[in-house]
Design a protein around this motif. Structure first.
Motif, PDB file in Angstrom:
ATOM      1  N   GLY A 169      16.069  -5.492 -71.312  1.00  0.00           N
ATOM      2  CA  GLY A 169      16.602  -6.590 -70.521  1.00  0.00           C
ATOM      3  C   GLY A 169      17.668  -7.378 -71.260  1.00  0.00           C
ATOM      4  O   GLY A 169      18.243  -6.931 -72.260  1.00  0.00           O
ATOM      5  N   SER A 170      17.906  -8.581 -70.798  1.00  0.00           N
ATOM      6  CA  SER A 170      18.974  -9.415 -71.343  1.00  0.00           C
ATOM      7  C   SER A 170      18.549 -10.098 -72.635  1.00  0.00           C
ATOM      8  O   SER A 170      17.353 -10.261 -72.915  1.00  0.00           O
ATOM      9  CB  SER A 170      19.375 -10.475 -70.323  1.00  0.00           C
ATOM     10  N   VAL A 171      19.551 -10.540 -73.389  1.00  0.00           N
ATOM     11  CA  VAL A 171      19.284 -11.358 -74.567  1.00  0.00           C
ATOM     12  C   VAL A 171      18.578 -12.646 -74.148  1.00  0.00           C
ATOM     13  O   VAL A 171      17.641 -13.108 -74.809  1.00  0.00           O
ATOM     14  CB  VAL A 171      20.588 -11.657 -75.326  1.00  0.00           C
ATOM     15  N   ALA A 172      19.006 -13.227 -73.022  1.00  0.00           N
ATOM     16  CA  ALA A 172      18.421 -14.491 -72.569  1.00  0.00           C
ATOM     17  C   ALA A 172      16.929 -14.356 -72.283  1.00  0.00           C
ATOM     18  O   ALA A 172      16.134 -15.238 -72.653  1.00  0.00           O
ATOM     19  CB  ALA A 172      19.145 -14.986 -71.322  1.00  0.00           C
ATOM     20  N   LEU A 173      16.512 -13.261 -71.635  1.00  0.00           N
ATOM     21  CA  LEU A 173      15.095 -13.079 -71.349  1.00  0.00           C
ATOM     22  C   LEU A 173      14.320 -12.814 -72.631  1.00  0.00           C
ATOM     23  O   LEU A 173      13.205 -13.313 -72.807  1.00  0.00           O
ATOM     24  CB  LEU A 173      14.891 -11.934 -70.355  1.00  0.00           C
ATOM     25  N   ALA A 174      14.892 -12.034 -73.549  1.00  0.00           N
ATOM     26  CA  ALA A 174      14.233 -11.816 -74.841  1.00  0.00           C
ATOM     27  C   ALA A 174      14.036 -13.140 -75.565  1.00  0.00           C
ATOM     28  O   ALA A 174      12.964 -13.399 -76.138  1.00  0.00           O
ATOM     29  CB  ALA A 174      15.054 -10.855 -75.687  1.00  0.00           C
ATOM     30  N   GLU A 175      15.046 -13.996 -75.543  1.00  0.00           N
ATOM     31  CA  GLU A 175      14.935 -15.297 -76.204  1.00  0.00           C
ATOM     32  C   GLU A 175      13.863 -16.151 -75.538  1.00  0.00           C
ATOM     33  O   GLU A 175      13.132 -16.888 -76.222  1.00  0.00           O
ATOM     34  CB  GLU A 175      16.291 -16.001 -76.189  1.00  0.00           C
ATOM     35  N   ALA A 176      13.735 -16.052 -74.207  1.00  0.00           N
ATOM     36  CA  ALA A 176      12.676 -16.777 -73.513  1.00  0.00           C
ATOM     37  C   ALA A 176      11.306 -16.278 -73.947  1.00  0.00           C
ATOM     38  O   ALA A 176      10.367 -17.064 -74.140  1.00  0.00           O
ATOM     39  CB  ALA A 176      12.842 -16.639 -72.004  1.00  0.00           C
ATOM     40  N   GLY A 177      11.181 -14.966 -74.090  1.00  0.00           N
ATOM     41  CA  GLY A 177       9.924 -14.409 -74.576  1.00  0.00           C
ATOM     42  C   GLY A 177       9.602 -14.872 -75.985  1.00  0.00           C
ATOM     43  O   GLY A 177       8.466 -15.262 -76.287  1.00  0.00           O
ATOM     44  N   LEU A 178      10.587 -14.844 -76.843  1.00  0.00           N
ATOM     45  CA  LEU A 178      10.376 -15.289 -78.220  1.00  0.00           C
ATOM     46  C   LEU A 178       9.993 -16.764 -78.264  1.00  0.00           C
ATOM     47  O   LEU A 178       9.113 -17.166 -79.035  1.00  0.00           O
ATOM     48  CB  LEU A 178      11.633 -15.029 -79.044  1.00  0.00           C
ATOM     49  N   ALA A 179      10.634 -17.570 -77.423  1.00  0.00           N
ATOM     50  CA  ALA A 179      10.316 -18.996 -77.372  1.00  0.00           C
ATOM     51  C   ALA A 179       8.884 -19.231 -76.904  1.00  0.00           C
ATOM     52  O   ALA A 179       8.255 -20.235 -77.274  1.00  0.00           O
ATOM     53  CB  ALA A 179      11.296 -19.727 -76.455  1.00  0.00           C
ATOM     54  N   ALA A 180       8.360 -18.309 -76.092  1.00  0.00           N
ATOM     55  CA  ALA A 180       6.980 -18.410 -75.604  1.00  0.00           C
ATOM     56  C   ALA A 180       5.972 -17.860 -76.606  1.00  0.00           C
ATOM     57  O   ALA A 180       4.777 -17.854 -76.333  1.00  0.00           O
ATOM     58  CB  ALA A 180       6.854 -17.664 -74.275  1.00  0.00           C
ATOM     59  N   GLY A 181       6.470 -17.380 -77.751  1.00  0.00           N
ATOM     60  CA  GLY A 181       5.578 -16.832 -78.770  1.00  0.00           C
ATOM     61  C   GLY A 181       5.302 -15.355 -78.616  1.00  0.00           C
ATOM     62  O   GLY A 181       4.405 -14.818 -79.272  1.00  0.00           O
ATOM     63  N   TRP A 182       6.071 -14.672 -77.747  1.00  0.00           N
ATOM     64  CA  TRP A 182       5.846 -13.262 -77.478  1.00  0.00           C
ATOM     65  C   TRP A 182       6.584 -12.374 -78.471  1.00  0.00           C
ATOM     66  O   TRP A 182       7.448 -12.832 -79.228  1.00  0.00           O
ATOM     67  CB  TRP A 182       6.286 -12.929 -76.047  1.00  0.00           C
ATOM     68  N   TYR A 183       6.232 -11.099 -78.440  1.00  0.00           N
ATOM     69  CA  TYR A 183       6.861 -10.066 -79.244  1.00  0.00           C
ATOM     70  C   TYR A 183       7.797  -9.241 -78.353  1.00  0.00           C
ATOM     71  O   TYR A 183       7.690  -9.275 -77.129  1.00  0.00           O
ATOM     72  CB  TYR A 183       5.809  -9.143 -79.854  1.00  0.00           C
ATOM     73  N   VAL A 184       8.689  -8.484 -78.993  1.00  0.00           N
ATOM     74  CA  VAL A 184       9.595  -7.588 -78.280  1.00  0.00           C
ATOM     75  C   VAL A 184       9.494  -6.207 -78.918  1.00  0.00           C
ATOM     76  O   VAL A 184       9.545  -6.082 -80.146  1.00  0.00           O
ATOM     77  CB  VAL A 184      11.050  -8.082 -78.338  1.00  0.00           C
ATOM     78  N   SER A 185       9.332  -5.184 -78.080  1.00  0.00           N
ATOM     79  CA  SER A 185       9.177  -3.814 -78.563  1.00  0.00           C
ATOM     80  C   SER A 185      10.308  -2.941 -78.040  1.00  0.00           C
ATOM     81  O   SER A 185      10.680  -3.027 -76.865  1.00  0.00           O
ATOM     82  CB  SER A 185       7.832  -3.237 -78.095  1.00  0.00           C
ATOM     83  N   PHE A 186      10.831  -2.088 -78.922  1.00  0.00           N
ATOM     84  CA  PHE A 186      11.911  -1.179 -78.562  1.00  0.00           C
ATOM     85  C   PHE A 186      11.441   0.269 -78.660  1.00  0.00           C
ATOM     86  O   PHE A 186      10.640   0.624 -79.532  1.00  0.00           O
ATOM     87  CB  PHE A 186      13.111  -1.387 -79.479  1.00  0.00           C
ATOM     88  N   SER A 187      11.985   1.089 -77.769  1.00  0.00           N
ATOM     89  CA  SER A 187      11.626   2.509 -77.688  1.00  0.00           C
ATOM     90  C   SER A 187      12.818   3.372 -78.071  1.00  0.00           C
ATOM     91  O   SER A 187      13.871   2.872 -78.499  1.00  0.00           O
ATOM     92  CB  SER A 187      11.192   2.842 -76.256  1.00  0.00           C
TER      93      SER A 187
END
Length: 268
Positions: A169-187
């Protein structure tokens, strides 16, 4: 598997999302797991994206308790089959028997296999279960950025932690996830020649980064088009390390540590 398809070693690593319970692995799941172990895998998180898949995932994990861990949830493609009595009971039982996360669940407005309001209700039910059971969430999101933004705000308020899995997805959504304390996984998608979003690969902090195969889907270069498997995760690790200007073994080690922490895995 041809030795030419094997990546160079990157040390010990984890596959945070693999569908070992898929029928694509019915005939050789043991060989697939052993190839992953030989390539350096120290943890494989086997996704139970439906009640049947969750049962199979638990059985596979029982055969490899030091390496394979299972989850339980309902994928957004199957949201229309959600039953408010049966499915929560299945997930609660799976967690009681060792499931390390709720999911794969989420929102998929690309295929729309289930009505969007039904997808949102089914996701919300699973988020509430994650909060109740104190387990992290594995989130699938595709072409649903606005609703995912809303969900992340609600999840943060409820203290729910999750991972944006196979993220494109977008950088903006990733940043929202990070701000919520979430992780991001890449394949393995990040190894494809048409992947151009280097900024996305660079913004995720070291302590929130995960890697995955999403096998049997999305085999990385140089194996694109083949049935994917966990043993090829090092290709993704190498690509991420190059994009982030770090050593592949160091990135493998930190993502292994993050996988252990995110899922609370009993591994060294």
């Amino acid at each position: 598997m041809s030795t030419s398809a094997l990546p160079m070693t990157v040390g010990a690593w984890a596959d945070s999302h693999v569908h070992l319970a898929s029928t694509a692995f019915t005939d050789d799941v043991e060989a697939v797991i052993e190839r992953a172990r030989a390539a350096g895998a120290r943890a494989l998180v086997c996704i139970g994206e439906s009640p049947d898949a969750a049962t199979r995932a638990r059985a596979i994990a029982a055969r490899y308790p030091e390496l394979v861990f299972h989850t339980s949830g309902v994928h957004p493609h199957d949201a229309a089959q959600w039953d408010d009595q049966r499915n929560p009971a299945v997930i609660r039982e799976a967690v009681a028997l060792g499931a390390v996360a709720v999911g794969e669940c989420g929102l998929d407005y690309h295929y729309d296999h289930a009505p969007r309001d039904v997808q949102r209700r089914t996701l919300n039910a699973q988020l509430m279960l994650a909060a109740e059971l104190q387990r992290p969430v594995i989130l699938h999101t595709r072409d649903a950025e606005d609703d995912t933004h809303d969900m992340l705000r609600e999840a943060a308020a409820a203290g729910i932690v999750g991972v944006l899995h196979c993220y494109t997805g977008s950088v903006a959504l990733a940043e929202a996830g990070l701000a919520a304390g979430w992780y991001v996984s890449f394949s393995g998608i990040v190894t494809f020649r048409n992947w151009a979003d280097l900024a996305l690969l660079q913004i995720v902090p070291d302590d929130r980064l995960l890697v995955e195969s999403d096998a049997p889907y999305l085999a990385p270069i140089p194996n694109r088009g083949k049935r994917n498997e966990s043993a090829w995760v090092p290709h993704t690790i190498q690509r991420l390390a190059a994009a982030r200007g770090t050593d592949p073994e160091a990135l493998a080690a930190l993502t292994l540590r993050n996988t252990r922490q995110f899922f609370t895995l009993p591994i060294d």
